[in-house]
Design a protein around this motif. Structure first.
Motif, PDB file in Angstrom:
ATOM      1  N   GLN A 106     -19.356 -46.751 -27.301  1.00  9.30           N
ATOM      2  CA  GLN A 106     -18.614 -46.146 -28.404  1.00  9.30           C
ATOM      3  C   GLN A 106     -17.491 -45.242 -27.923  1.00  9.30           C
ATOM      4  N   GLN A 107     -17.517 -44.860 -26.664  1.00  8.38           N
ATOM      5  CA  GLN A 107     -16.529 -43.911 -26.157  1.00  8.38           C
ATOM      6  C   GLN A 107     -15.565 -44.500 -25.130  1.00  8.38           C
ATOM      7  N   ASN A 108     -15.990 -45.519 -24.365  1.00  6.36           N
ATOM      8  CA  ASN A 108     -15.197 -46.000 -23.244  1.00  6.36           C
ATOM      9  C   ASN A 108     -15.130 -47.526 -23.222  1.00  6.36           C
ATOM     10  N   ALA A 109     -14.149 -48.042 -22.492  1.00  6.47           N
ATOM     11  CA  ALA A 109     -14.033 -49.479 -22.256  1.00  6.47           C
ATOM     12  C   ALA A 109     -14.210 -49.731 -20.760  1.00  6.47           C
ATOM     13  N   TYR A 110     -15.027 -50.713 -20.423  1.00  4.25           N
ATOM     14  CA  TYR A 110     -15.325 -51.015 -19.030  1.00  4.25           C
ATOM     15  C   TYR A 110     -14.594 -52.302 -18.639  1.00  4.25           C
ATOM     16  N   TYR A 111     -13.827 -52.243 -17.541  1.00  3.66           N
ATOM     17  CA  TYR A 111     -13.016 -53.374 -17.097  1.00  3.66           C
ATOM     18  C   TYR A 111     -13.450 -53.862 -15.726  1.00  3.66           C
ATOM     19  N   LYS A 112     -13.338 -55.173 -15.536  1.00  2.00           N
ATOM     20  CA  LYS A 112     -13.471 -55.790 -14.226  1.00  2.00           C
ATOM     21  C   LYS A 112     -12.243 -56.661 -13.992  1.00  2.00           C
ATOM     22  N   ILE A 113     -11.689 -56.592 -12.781  1.00  2.00           N
ATOM     23  CA  ILE A 113     -10.557 -57.427 -12.400  1.00  2.00           C
ATOM     24  C   ILE A 113     -11.010 -58.359 -11.285  1.00  2.00           C
ATOM     25  N   PHE A 114     -10.688 -59.637 -11.431  1.00  2.00           N
ATOM     26  CA  PHE A 114     -11.051 -60.655 -10.444  1.00  2.00           C
ATOM     27  C   PHE A 114      -9.781 -61.306  -9.897  1.00  2.00           C
ATOM     28  N   LYS A 115      -9.814 -61.607  -8.616  1.00  2.00           N
ATOM     29  CA  LYS A 115      -8.748 -62.379  -7.991  1.00  2.00           C
ATOM     30  C   LYS A 115      -9.213 -63.818  -7.849  1.00  2.00           C
ATOM     31  N   VAL A 116      -8.414 -64.753  -8.367  1.00  2.00           N
ATOM     32  CA  VAL A 116      -8.791 -66.162  -8.366  1.00  2.00           C
ATOM     33  C   VAL A 116      -8.740 -66.716  -6.947  1.00  2.00           C
TER      34      VAL A 116
ATOM     35  N   ASN B 256     -14.269 -60.063  -7.162  1.00  2.00           N
ATOM     36  CA  ASN B 256     -14.215 -58.903  -8.060  1.00  2.00           C
ATOM     37  C   ASN B 256     -13.552 -57.754  -7.302  1.00  2.00           C
ATOM     38  N   THR B 257     -12.267 -57.518  -7.584  1.00  2.00           N
ATOM     39  CA  THR B 257     -11.495 -56.553  -6.806  1.00  2.00           C
ATOM     40  C   THR B 257     -11.568 -55.132  -7.373  1.00  2.00           C
ATOM     41  N   HIS B 258     -11.778 -54.997  -8.685  1.00  2.00           N
ATOM     42  CA  HIS B 258     -11.771 -53.678  -9.315  1.00  2.00           C
ATOM     43  C   HIS B 258     -12.810 -53.609 -10.429  1.00  2.00           C
ATOM     44  N   SER B 259     -13.418 -52.441 -10.558  1.00  2.00           N
ATOM     45  CA  SER B 259     -14.316 -52.143 -11.673  1.00  2.00           C
ATOM     46  C   SER B 259     -14.099 -50.683 -12.045  1.00  2.00           C
ATOM     47  N   PHE B 260     -13.810 -50.424 -13.323  1.00  2.00           N
ATOM     48  CA  PHE B 260     -13.523 -49.046 -13.720  1.00  2.00           C
ATOM     49  C   PHE B 260     -13.666 -48.887 -15.229  1.00  2.00           C
ATOM     50  N   THR B 261     -13.625 -47.647 -15.656  1.00  2.00           N
ATOM     51  CA  THR B 261     -13.755 -47.292 -17.066  1.00  2.00           C
ATOM     52  C   THR B 261     -12.500 -46.563 -17.538  1.00  2.00           C
ATOM     53  N   ILE B 262     -12.046 -46.904 -18.744  1.00  2.00           N
ATOM     54  CA  ILE B 262     -10.928 -46.220 -19.382  1.00  2.00           C
ATOM     55  C   ILE B 262     -11.459 -45.514 -20.627  1.00  2.00           C
ATOM     56  N   ALA B 263     -11.127 -44.236 -20.768  1.00  2.00           N
ATOM     57  CA  ALA B 263     -11.583 -43.480 -21.932  1.00  2.00           C
ATOM     58  C   ALA B 263     -10.987 -44.057 -23.208  1.00  2.00           C
ATOM     59  N   GLY B 264     -11.813 -44.157 -24.236  1.00  2.00           N
ATOM     60  CA  GLY B 264     -11.375 -44.738 -25.499  1.00  2.00           C
ATOM     61  C   GLY B 264     -11.991 -46.103 -25.679  1.00  2.00           C
ATOM     62  N   ARG B 265     -12.340 -46.448 -26.916  1.00  2.00           N
ATOM     63  CA  ARG B 265     -13.071 -47.680 -27.133  1.00  2.00           C
ATOM     64  C   ARG B 265     -12.187 -48.922 -27.046  1.00  2.00           C
ATOM     65  N   TYR B 266     -10.959 -48.830 -27.539  1.00  2.00           N
ATOM     66  CA  TYR B 266     -10.091 -50.008 -27.550  1.00  2.00           C
ATOM     67  C   TYR B 266      -8.725 -49.713 -26.921  1.00  2.00           C
ATOM     68  N   PRO B 267      -8.688 -49.404 -25.635  1.00  2.00           N
ATOM     69  CA  PRO B 267      -7.386 -49.217 -24.979  1.00  2.00           C
ATOM     70  C   PRO B 267      -6.622 -50.543 -24.949  1.00  2.00           C
ATOM     71  N   SER B 268      -5.319 -50.454 -24.888  1.00  2.00           N
ATOM     72  CA  SER B 268      -4.516 -51.664 -24.724  1.00  2.00           C
ATOM     73  C   SER B 268      -4.138 -51.786 -23.253  1.00  2.00           C
ATOM     74  N   ILE B 269      -4.078 -53.022 -22.774  1.00  2.00           N
ATOM     75  CA  ILE B 269      -3.763 -53.271 -21.375  1.00  2.00           C
ATOM     76  C   ILE B 269      -2.447 -54.031 -21.283  1.00  2.00           C
ATOM     77  N   ILE B 270      -1.611 -53.647 -20.335  1.00  2.00           N
ATOM     78  CA  ILE B 270      -0.296 -54.259 -20.148  1.00  2.00           C
ATOM     79  C   ILE B 270      -0.209 -54.751 -18.711  1.00  2.00           C
ATOM     80  N   THR B 271      -0.287 -56.073 -18.535  1.00  2.00           N
ATOM     81  CA  THR B 271      -0.234 -56.634 -17.188  1.00  2.00           C
ATOM     82  C   THR B 271       1.201 -56.854 -16.731  1.00  2.00           C
ATOM     83  N   ASP B 272       2.129 -56.988 -17.687  1.00  2.00           N
ATOM     84  CA  ASP B 272       3.550 -57.125 -17.356  1.00  2.00           C
ATOM     85  C   ASP B 272       4.206 -55.763 -17.496  1.00  2.00           C
TER      86      ASP B 272
END
Length: 448
Positions: free
Chosen positions: A81-91, A101-117
Motif C-alpha cells: 500500500q505504500q511502495n512499489a517494488y521493481y526488478k530489472i533484468f538484462k536479456v 536480474n541486475t537491479h532490485s529496489f523499492t520506490i516510495a509511493g504505490r503507483y510511481p511512473s517509470i520513464i525508460t526514455d
C-alpha cells in the motif's frame, strides 16, 4: 594405391562418361527446380513482400561491431500500500543462459511512473507523486545493483490536485524538464518547467495549456541535440476516438507554438499512425493511411481479428481503390516541405487493404535511412534515393486481414527488438523469443 586406381579408370572410362552426363543432367534439373521454388516462394511487390535491391551492402548504414545490443525489461509489484517494488533484468542473447536480474529496489509511493526514455544514456527515471510533493528518482542501469537516487523534489498544490506528469533530462543531463498539471479527467494548467540540477534556483517555465481536451494530457516527444527546442504532444482518447495536438517550445524566444497538420490524426483503431524524428531532429517521418473510403464501399459485417472494416467483396472496388496504401511521408521541420517517400501497394487484390497495405511502425537508422514495417516484414529505405532493401520478413501469411504484427520497439542493426518481446538478428534471420515468466509480464526497453 595408384596401381589399384589406374586400372579402374582405364577399364571404366565409357561408364564414367555416361555417369558424367547423368550427373550434369541431374545438376541442371536441380538448378531448374531451385529456380522454380524461389520464384514460387519470393513474391513480387504487387502481391505481397517487397523485393530485395541488388546492392544491399551499399545501402545499409555501417554499424559499429563493438556496439553490443543491451536489452532490458522491468517488472513491478504494487501489492504494497505504500511502495512499489521493481526488478530489472538484462536479456541474455544466448539461449543457454538465463536473463540476469541486475537491479532490485523499492520506490516510495504505490503507483510511481517509470520513464525508460529519459534522454540520458544508461539512466531511467521514476516519478512518485504524493499529496504535497513529487519526487523524481534516477537509476543508473549500466551499474549493476545501483539504487535509486533522489534527483529532484517538487512541491505540489494538493488543493488543485497538482501532479508531475512527465520528466526528461535536457542540456546534456545537467537540467531536468518536467510537466505539471492540475486535475485528472480534464487536465488544466499544464506547465513545462526546466530546473538546473547544478543550481536549482535557475528555472524556466512555459504555460502550455489552460485546459486540455477530455482525458488528454501533455507528454514529451523529442528535443533537439542542443535542447534549445523541445517538441511535446497533447494526446487523449475515448470510445475508440483519438485526438492529438503537437507543440514546439523554443527556449531561445520563449515561444510555445502549436504545430499545424502534425501529426496526421489517427481515425481511431482503424487508421493507426506512426511517426519518428530523425536523430538530428531536422526531419519528421510519419506513416499515414488516411485515404478516404466511401462508407458505402465498406463491408458492414465485423470479423474478429481484423483492423476495422474491409471493402465489400466487389472486384470493381479493387480497381477503384488501387492506389490506396499506407504512405511514408517526410517533412523538413525547418522549411515545412513534405515529400512522399514510399507508398505500400502490396496486396492489391486483398479487400482488407487497411491491414495488408498499412505501415505498422517507423524507426530512423540514421539521418538519411528509415526502417519501416509492414505486415510482411521490416525494410530499409533511403529517403533521398527512395531505394529499398529487405531487412527481415515474417512467415508468409494466408490472409493479411487476420494477422496482427508486433511493432518495432528498437532497431540497432543487425538486431531488431519487437513489442512482443522477441529479438531478430537480421544477418542470420534468427529470432529469439523471451518466454520466461518474468519476461512475459515485463516491460522491455533499450538504452539508447
Amino acid at each position: 594405391m595408384n596401381e589399384d586406381t589406374n586400372p579402374l579408370q582405364s577399364n571404366h572410362g565409357e561408364s564414367r562418361r555416361s555417369n558424367s552426363k547423368i550427373i550434369w543432367a541431374g545438376v541442371l534439373l536441380l538448378v531448374v527446380l531451385v529456380s522454380a521454388f524461389l520464384a514460387y516462394k519470393w513474391p513480387f511487390t504487387g502481391v505481397g513482400i517487397l523485393p530485395l535491391t541488388n546492392n544491399q551492402q551499399d545501402m545499409i548504414p555501417s554499424t559499429d561491431s563493438n556496439n553490443v545490443l543491451e536489452v532490458f525489461y522491468y517488472t513491478t509489484d504494487n501489492s504494497s500500500q505504500q511502495n512499489a517494488y521493481y526488478k530489472i533484468f538484462k536479456v541474455s542473447l544466448n539461449l543457454e543462459k538465463p536473463d540476469i536480474n541486475t537491479h532490485s529496489f523499492t520506490i516510495a509511493g504505490r503507483y510511481p511512473s517509470i520513464i525508460t526514455d529519459s534522454w540520458k544514456k544508461n539512466t531511467i527515471l521514476f516519478i512518485s507523486n504524493s499529496e504535497t510533493q513529487a519526487t523524481v528518482y534516477s537509476v543508473d542501469v549500466s551499474s549493476q545493483n545501483s539504487q535509486p537516487q533522489i534527483l529532484l523534489t517538487i512541491p505540489l498544490d494538493n488543493n488543485k490536485d497538482e501532479r508531475v506528469r512527465e520528466a526528461r533530462f535536457v542540456d546534456n543531463g545537467t537540467a531536468l524538464a518536467f510537466i505539471t498539471a492540475d486535475g485528472s479527467g480534464r487536465v488544466e494548467n499544464s506547465v513545462l518547467d526546466i530546473v538546473s540540477l547544478k543550481d536549482q534556483q535557475k528555472k524556466e517555465n512555459y504555460l502550455l495549456s489552460e485546459k486540455s481536451p477530455l482525458y488528454a494530457g501533455f507528454g514529451f516527444l523529442v528535443a533537439t541535440p542542443d535542447s534549445k527546442t523541445i517538441y511535446l504532444h497533447e494526446t487523449g482518447g475515448d470510445g475508440g476516438l483519438i485526438w492529438s495536438q503537437w507543440y514546439k517550445v523554443d527556449r531561445t524566444t520563449k515561444a510555445v507554438r502549436k504545430l499545424g497538420k502534425l501529426p496526421p490524426i489517427a481515425r481511431g483503431e482503424d487508421n493507426p499512425t506512426a511517426s519518428a524524428f530523425s536523430p538530428d531532429r531536422t526531419r519528421l517521418a510519419y506513416a499515414d493511411f488516411s485515404s478516404a473510403v466511401d462508407p458505402a464501399d465498406l463491408n458492414q459485417e465485423y470479423r474478429a481479428g481484423y483492423y476495422g472494416q474491409c471493402l465489400t467483396f466487389n472486384a470493381n472496388l479493387l480497381q477503384k481503390y488501387a492506389s490506396l496504401g499506407g504512405t511514408v511521408m517526410v517533412q523538413n521541420l525547418n522549411t515545412g516541405a513534405t515529400d512522399e517517400v514510399f507508398r505500400n501497394l502490396s496486396y492489391q487484390d486483398n479487400y482488407c487493404k487497411n491491414v495488408g497495405s498499412r505501415i505498422i511502425s517507423l524507426r530512423w537508422l540514421d539521418n538519411s535511412h528509415l526502417a519501416f514495417e509492414t505486415i510482411d516484414g521490416v525494410y530499409a529505405l533511403d529517403v533521398n534515393t527512395k531505394q529499398q532493401q529487405t531487412l527481415f520478413t515474417f512467415e508468409r501469411t494466408i490472409s493479411p486481414g487476420e494477422q496482427i504484427r508486433p511493432s518495432i520497439l528498437f532497431i540497432q542493426l543487425p538486431f531488431i527488438v519487437f513489442s512482443d518481446h522477441s529479438i531478430v538478428q537480421t544477418n542470420t534471420n534468427k529470432r529469439l523469443e523471451s518466454v520466461s515468466r518474468e519476461a512475459q509480464r515485463g516491460n522491455f526497453f533499450v538504452l539508447e
